[in-house]
Write an enzyme that holds these catalytic residues in place. Structure first.
Site, PDB file in Angstrom:
ATOM      1  CG  ASP A 101       4.361 -19.549  -1.027  1.00  0.00           C
ATOM      2  OD1 ASP A 101       3.398 -18.758  -0.973  1.00  0.00           O
ATOM      3  OD2 ASP A 101       4.787 -20.165  -0.046  1.00  0.00           O
ATOM      4  CG  ASP A 121      -0.953 -20.288  -2.786  1.00  0.00           C
ATOM      5  OD1 ASP A 121      -0.249 -21.307  -2.932  1.00  0.00           O
ATOM      6  OD2 ASP A 121      -0.979 -19.618  -1.745  1.00  0.00           O
ATOM      7  CG  ASP A 160      -6.546 -16.463   6.514  1.00  0.00           C
ATOM      8  OD1 ASP A 160      -6.594 -15.876   5.407  1.00  0.00           O
ATOM      9  OD2 ASP A 160      -5.487 -16.912   6.984  1.00  0.00           O
TER      10      ASP A 160
HETATM   11  P1  ATP Z   1       2.630 -16.394   3.432  1.00  0.00           P
HETATM   12  O1  ATP Z   1       3.308 -15.179   2.955  1.00  0.00           O
HETATM   13  O2  ATP Z   1       2.929 -16.684   4.841  1.00  0.00           O
HETATM   14  O3  ATP Z   1       2.757 -17.597   2.554  1.00  0.00           O
HETATM   15  P2  ATP Z   1      -0.121 -16.616   2.681  1.00  0.00           P
HETATM   16  O4  ATP Z   1      -1.270 -15.681   2.820  1.00  0.00           O
HETATM   17  O5  ATP Z   1       0.255 -17.003   1.302  1.00  0.00           O
HETATM   18  O6  ATP Z   1       1.081 -15.984   3.458  1.00  0.00           O
HETATM   19  P3  ATP Z   1      -0.518 -19.400   3.162  1.00  0.00           P
HETATM   20  O7  ATP Z   1      -0.459 -20.151   4.452  1.00  0.00           O
HETATM   21  O8  ATP Z   1       0.469 -19.723   2.109  1.00  0.00           O
HETATM   22  O9  ATP Z   1      -0.463 -17.872   3.548  1.00  0.00           O
HETATM   23  O10 ATP Z   1      -1.982 -19.588   2.602  1.00  0.00           O
HETATM   24  C1  ATP Z   1      -2.388 -19.185   1.307  1.00  0.00           C
HETATM   25  C2  ATP Z   1      -3.806 -18.626   1.341  1.00  0.00           C
HETATM   26  O11 ATP Z   1      -4.712 -19.645   1.771  1.00  0.00           O
HETATM   27  C3  ATP Z   1      -4.000 -17.483   2.320  1.00  0.00           C
HETATM   28  O12 ATP Z   1      -3.686 -16.248   1.729  1.00  0.00           O
HETATM   29  C4  ATP Z   1      -5.481 -17.589   2.659  1.00  0.00           C
HETATM   30  O13 ATP Z   1      -6.265 -17.027   1.653  1.00  0.00           O
HETATM   31  C5  ATP Z   1      -5.721 -19.093   2.630  1.00  0.00           C
HETATM   32  N1  ATP Z   1      -5.567 -19.719   3.965  1.00  0.00           N
HETATM   33  C6  ATP Z   1      -4.451 -20.287   4.468  1.00  0.00           C
HETATM   34  N2  ATP Z   1      -4.660 -20.776   5.694  1.00  0.00           N
HETATM   35  C7  ATP Z   1      -5.945 -20.528   5.994  1.00  0.00           C
HETATM   36  C8  ATP Z   1      -6.785 -20.801   7.108  1.00  0.00           C
HETATM   37  N3  ATP Z   1      -6.302 -21.406   8.188  1.00  0.00           N
HETATM   38  N4  ATP Z   1      -8.072 -20.397   7.048  1.00  0.00           N
HETATM   39  C9  ATP Z   1      -8.556 -19.784   5.952  1.00  0.00           C
HETATM   40  N5  ATP Z   1      -7.825 -19.496   4.875  1.00  0.00           N
HETATM   41  C10 ATP Z   1      -6.533 -19.857   4.874  1.00  0.00           C
HETATM   42 MG    MG Z   2       1.724 -18.491   0.794  1.00  0.00          MG
END
Ligand code: ATP
Ligand code: MG
Length: 458
Positions: free
Chosen positions: A77, A79, A161
């Site tokens: 996805d 963001d 994170d």
């Molecule tokens: P995925 O491929 O699993 O979606 P993702 O990195 O996009 O990986 P998400 O959970 O969609 O993970 O979160 C989007 C972004 O938000 C992350 O890349 C990170 O920058 C931030 N983020 C998400 N959860 C946290 C957290 N618990 N603490 C700090 N930053 C977070």
């Molecule tokens: Mg994501």
């Protein structure tokens, strides 16, 4: 209104301003230094960033999508991060809505797709939608309970994170804005937490689960400093709201790398006593083969782009808990079916105290479990009734898994496989002799209170 104006002026000036550069050293990776091209990007995400930029706002693709594109993977996805407020974003896109109370985001829809747009967040003192004073609030353990505050882009990067999750891609000029050396870590295959790991886990213990998930999914090395505190801090997961834990566990189990993620969790020492589900998955000798098989099947189905069912996987993960408890209840004198149903309720109860498995899933799990004894009944009309049950397919797949794991004889699964596809005549021949029926006939008539004899009703 004035607040909004000040915020806008301030946040516009923020990226690259003197104040910002004092705090962090942002690196810019120009378009010709990396592999992401505009053509690769999701058109919906581009539409959103282009429109925001046309309206004078900063807009970047951020987080997981940038990381995955740099690694040559297709992002799950997209963001978008911007300095526009949720209301300003909402006003720009007809098909959009503001979601969340604590963390207000905007979902912008194009076709069947949704792009998540969030305003740069930070630790500043700004007014949040439902906060009375807008300040960051933490509990005694240092966990952040509320942080709906806007901030500069640098602050937004700082609250993320891992370094590889904190890169911003500028779709206008193709630059990557990297505040924490994420690009270098990505190239080196290192998963490094931003800031002091202990503090970051205390703020949000879910980051420990995320560390295991990303290390496994990307096959990255978890930086030793991020790794060391996990074994001793797992207990903090108890304070995380069950619905968040469920969301994060779902991401882990359906990442396509569930087996590796769980191994990673075990290696970090994040199992015993932290989450009942993890105890079950990682420490259950009786069900180990069954659990390994179900996780393996799930990983495989995701890789093959086949649909997966959380209810089925949760039913599988918890099956041997149900069996063990059910046996205990039976040993104490209960009949087998009521014992099974009592065990099902108790096992679910234990899980949902920490992991908010939605009711729609627990209902299906109970159906899958509850149908298992019915596969043993292969006489009379009962097999036909089972065949037309709406959950037959899931329950049958579950039965096969039980056979494959060695819990039951494969013969029963093969019988049902054949029975499903057989003609009417073949089915009639396949039915086993109805011993139950004879037993029922022999039952004594029930005596009503009036003393009259009435036949037993089944
Ligand atoms: P995925 O491929 O699993 O979606 P993702 O990195 O996009 O990986 P998400 O959970 O969609 O993970 O979160 C989007 C972004 O938000 C992350 O890349 C990170 O920058 C931030 N983020 C998400 N959860 C946290 C957290 N618990 N603490 C700090 N930053 C977070
Ligand atoms: Mg994501």
């Amino acid at each position: 209104m004035i607040r909004k104006f000040i915020r806008k002026v301030f946040s516009k000036a923020a990226p690259g301003s003197a104040m910002e550069t004092r705090k962090t050293s942002r690196q810019i990776i120009s378009e010709n230094q990396h592999t992401i091209t505009r053509k690769q990007l999701n058109p919906c995400a581009l539409k959103v960033t282009d429109e925001l930029q046309r309206s004078g706002f900063a807009a970047f693709i951020v987080g997981g999508a940038v990381r995955d594109l740099l690694l040559g993977k297709t992002p799950k996805d997209y963001d978008v991060a911007t300095d526009a407020t949720p209301e300003e974003v909402r006003n720009l896109f007809r098909r959009s809505r503001i979601i969340g109370r604590r963390f207000r985001l905007v979902h912008v829809m194009c076709g069947a797709e949704t792009i998540e747009v969030s305003t740069f967040r930070g630790a500043g003192v700004e007014e949040g939608e439902d906060s009375d004073d807008g300040r960051r609030v933490s509990n005694d353990a240092g966990r952040i309970l509320r942080d709906n505050v806007f901030g500069s882009q640098a602050e937004d990067a700082l609250r993320r994170d891992f370094t590889i999750n904190a890169m911003f891609y500028h779709p206008g000029n193709g630059e990557i804005w990297d505040y924490h050396n994420g690009y270098k870590d990505l190239k080196a295959g290192v998963l490094r937490i931003i800031g002091d790991p202990r503090t970051r886990y205390q703020e949000d213990p879910v980051r420990m689960l995320r560390a295991a998930r990303f290390a496994a999914k990307l096959e990255f090395t978890l930086d030793p400093a991020a790794r060391a505190p996990i074994a001793g801090m797992g207990g903090l997961l108890k304070d995380v709201p069950p619905s968040r834990l469920f969301d994060e566990m779902l991401k882990l189990l359906f990442s396509g790398h569930a087996q590796r993620s769980l191994k990673q969790l075990r290696a970090e020492g994040l199992h015993h006593g932290t989450l009942p589900l993890l105890d079950v998955i990682l420490e259950q000798p009786q069900g180990e083969r069954f659990i390994t098989l179900s996780l393996h099947q799930t990983d495989l189905r995701i890789k093959e782009d086949k649909p997966v069912s959380p209810a089925f996987l949760f039913a599988a993960l918890l099956w041997h808990e149900v069996l063990t408890l059910s046996k205990k209840i039976e040993d104490a004198g209960e009949r087998s079916i009521p014992a099974l149903y009592q065990a099902m309720e108790q096992v679910i109860q234990t899980q949902v105290e920490m992991l908010a498995i939605p009711r729609r899933y627990t209902a299906t799990m109970k159906e899958i479990w509850g149908l298992q004894p019915r596969f043993e009944q292969r006489a009379g009309k009962r097999p036909f009734a089972l065949l037309s049950h709406p959950r037959f397919r899931a329950a049958f797949d579950f039965l096969l898994l039980r056979g494959e794991s060695g819990e039951i004889d494969m013969e029963i699964g093969q019988w049902w496989e054949k029975f499903q596809h057989a003609s009417e005549n073949q089915r009639a021949e396949m039915l086993l002799p109805d011993t139950e029926k004879k037993k029922r006939r022999r039952r004594k008539p029930k005596i009503q209170q009036t003393g009259e004899a009435t036949p037993a009703i089944d």
